[in-house]
Enzyme design. Structure first.
Site, short mmCIF file in Angstrom:
data_model
loop_
_atom_site.label_atom_id
_atom_site.label_comp_id
_atom_site.label_asym_id
_atom_site.label_seq_id
_atom_site.Cartn_x
_atom_site.Cartn_y
_atom_site.Cartn_z
N SER A 72 0.83 -1.20 0.00
CA SER A 72 0.00 0.00 0.00
C SER A 72 0.86 1.25 0.00
CB SER A 72 -0.90 -0.03 1.24
OG SER A 72 -1.84 1.00 1.20
N ASP A 73 0.28 2.35 -0.47
CA ASP A 73 0.95 3.64 -0.40
C ASP A 73 -0.11 4.73 -0.26
OD1 ASP A 73 3.74 4.90 -0.74
OD2 ASP A 73 2.42 6.18 -1.93
N THR A 74 0.19 5.71 0.57
CA THR A 74 -0.73 6.82 0.82
C THR A 74 0.00 8.13 0.59
OG1 THR A 74 -1.97 5.56 2.47
CG2 THR A 74 -2.22 7.95 2.55
#
Length: 191
Positions: A72-74
């Site tokens: 994941s990446d935010t």
């Protein structure tokens, strides 16, 4: 649920790890150091999709047939610019100052990788801060040290309680994982 699969979470984020515990799913954490660099021409969710997939590529050829890897990446997107994790205290101060009295987007991409396919989903939440005083920003930075968070803040922390006056979309997405989308995706493996 998903008893025929082994879930691998490739995230050091305590918040993402807690969400997976809260799903009541058995999962394993596997971490790899990835240099999070992306091409300059990418915008908004193109950046988070790219980085989530880059993190998954690090496990190429290492997954068993029953494993589902999740990366994941935010990022925070403000006025056409990506705001990632702050470099230091001063950078965090400037980031929060730029978010003051503004609406920004929090974009999280989640990549699901097996040994046969890779799929990525993303979610966007609009977050509006009221005006933040310099003193309140300093208090937050001194006491909560949000230097590992995109946009230099955690919505679940003090600054979110006193500073955010409106949110449109998924709250958990702002924390770091669009849980309802992730759960829906994973349960689709049961069909």
């Amino acid at each position: 649920m998903l008893k025929d699969y082994k879930i691998i979470l490739a995230s050091g984020s305590p918040r993402r790890q807690q969400f997976f515990k809260d799903f009541d799913l058995k999962f394993e954490i596997r971490l790899k150091e990835i240099e999070e660099i992306y091409p300059d021409n990418l915008k908004a969710e193109e950046i988070t999709n790219y980085l989530a997939e880059l993190k998954a590529q690090a496990f190429e050829g290492e997954l068993a047939s029953n494993e589902i890897l999740i990366t994941s990446d935010t990022l925070v997107w403000l006025n056409g610019k990506a705001l990632g994790k702050p470099k230091d205290y001063d950078d965090a101060f400037q980031i929060l100052k730029s978010l003051s009295n503004q609406t920004h987007e929090v974009i999280t991409s989640v990549c699901f990788k097996t040994n046969t396919k890779t799929e990525t989903i993303f979610d966007v939440t609009k977050v509006s801060f009221r005006e933040l005083s310099d003193d309140s920003i300093r208090y937050y930075l001194d006491n909560y040290k949000p230097f590992d968070k995109a946009g230099a803040y955690g919505i679940q922390e003090w600054i979110g309680l006193i500073g955010i006056h409106k949110i449109e979309g998924s709250y958990t997405n702002v924390v770091g994982l669009p849980t309802e989308k992730v759960y829906t995706y994973l349960t689709s493996y049961l069909d």
